[in-house]
Scaffold this active site. Sequence first.
Site, PDB file in Angstrom:
ATOM      1  N   THR A 247      -4.256   2.041   8.207  1.00 15.63           N
ATOM      2  CA  THR A 247      -5.855   2.006   7.611  1.00 15.63           C
ATOM      3  C   THR A 247      -6.728   2.548   8.360  1.00 15.63           C
ATOM      4  OG1 THR A 247      -5.038   0.143   6.353  1.00 15.63           O
ATOM      5  CG2 THR A 247      -7.435   0.503   6.424  1.00 15.63           C
TER       6      THR A 247
ATOM      7  N   THR B 269      -1.759  -2.342  10.177  1.00 19.50           N
ATOM      8  CA  THR B 269      -1.726  -3.910  10.926  1.00 19.50           C
ATOM      9  C   THR B 269      -0.508  -4.542  10.125  1.00 19.50           C
ATOM     10  OG1 THR B 269      -3.402  -4.341   9.085  1.00 19.50           O
ATOM     11  CG2 THR B 269      -4.346  -3.955  10.832  1.00 19.50           C
ATOM     12  N   ASP B 270      -0.004  -3.692   9.086  1.00 20.59           N
ATOM     13  CA  ASP B 270       1.300  -4.897   8.436  1.00 20.59           C
ATOM     14  C   ASP B 270       2.308  -5.070   9.391  1.00 20.59           C
ATOM     15  OD1 ASP B 270      -0.342  -4.668   6.058  1.00 20.59           O
ATOM     16  OD2 ASP B 270       0.758  -3.322   5.072  1.00 20.59           O
TER      17      ASP B 270
HETATM   18  N1  ASP Z   1      -1.368  -0.839   4.838  1.00 21.01           N
HETATM   19  C1  ASP Z   1      -1.876  -0.568   6.244  1.00 21.01           C
HETATM   20  C2  ASP Z   1      -0.857  -0.509   7.102  1.00 21.01           C
HETATM   21  O1  ASP Z   1      -0.573   0.708   7.333  1.00 21.01           O
HETATM   22  C3  ASP Z   1      -2.575  -2.009   6.411  1.00 21.01           C
HETATM   23  C4  ASP Z   1      -3.390  -1.761   7.478  1.00 21.01           C
HETATM   24  O2  ASP Z   1      -3.282  -0.746   8.431  1.00 21.01           O
HETATM   25  O3  ASP Z   1      -4.422  -2.673   7.774  1.00 21.01           O
HETATM   26  O4  ASP Z   1      -0.236  -1.367   7.711  1.00 21.01           O
END
Ligand code: ASP
Length: 351
Positions: free
Chosen positions: A33, A112-113
């Site tokens: 993200t 973050t995932d």
């Molecule tokens: N979908 C995203 C990811 O790449 C979520 C994020 O980065 O916060 O994990």
Amino acid sequence: MKKLLLILFCFSLINCAKSQNLPRVIILSTGGTIAGEQPNTDQAGYISGKIPIEELLKNIPSITQKTTVQGEQISAIGSNYMTVDIWLKLARRINEIFANNEADGIVITHGTDTQEETAYFLSLTVNSDKPVVLTGSMRPATALSSDGSKNLYDAIVVAIDPNSKEKGIMVSFNEKIYSAKNVVKINTTSTNAFASPNIGPIGEVYDGKVTFNIQSHKRNSDFMPFDISKIDSLPKVEIVYAYADASNIAIDALINANTPGIIIAGTGGGSFSKAILESAQNATKKNIMVVRSSRVVSGKVHSVYIGDFEDAKNGTIASDDLNPQKARILLMLALTITQDKDKIQEMFLTY
Ligand code: ASP
């Protein structure tokens, strides 16, 4: 005009020549993200990993007063698409950067995932005591009040702090610093997305200053339990989720597929339903490594658990403080060097 071109050239390459004496940071960008772009800035929807790292760095121009910074694109994906192949590529590149003395610290921008998984993988495979700091954001780069630039700035600040040496792999997020082993994503949308339920953050970064409160997993140059230089893939380890009255359909499918390792995301202290228990006992008889972890976010799964879930009786292993997704990583790496259950149990207590 010539001068202007030269200045622009310096900025895009490694920022400025005058910064020779500044600490050097390489940013390895994987997507997420933090590099996300929205079709409409007033709506939450976005596509991960669209914006290259060079563009993201332009949003924090003052960082060049503290460090020479250079970006490299490793991948451009949402971290739900993270793979073992990318982990190996990332770990190898980090080891190469430090072996060649190309940088004093590394920052990894990452979705973050699965950030906690990548951080933990690197904590077992990176061979250096120099700082490696992961960060990301919850709001895309193009969002109103995106948290990406601040998190990136802070992560660089952590990576060049003299006290960050020997701290192992860290996650810097929302002004807190977490150790790879203990960090967990705890919220699906909030900018305060990470926590370390068992030990808390190991430090914080605020106003360009870093404070460490507690020592993370001790790390020095001799610390590298797993040598990935000769590994091209990892043995398959899968996760079975436990819940009230869970059937054995999923675990039996894994056993029938000869999966070398199974992690059970158990209820409470690493217990599970009768059906899963029976299948777990069958699995260990077939020399499949079965690790009891927990779906609960804090606490440990102890190897002394008695009653139906005694490891010595069932041939299972306890995950200690590793959650199922991190237990999977340790078991995959462990299986590249041993099939000895006691040794693997020892690794769970150590790493
Ligand atoms: N979908 C995203 C990811 O790449 C979520 C994020 O980065 O916060 O994990």
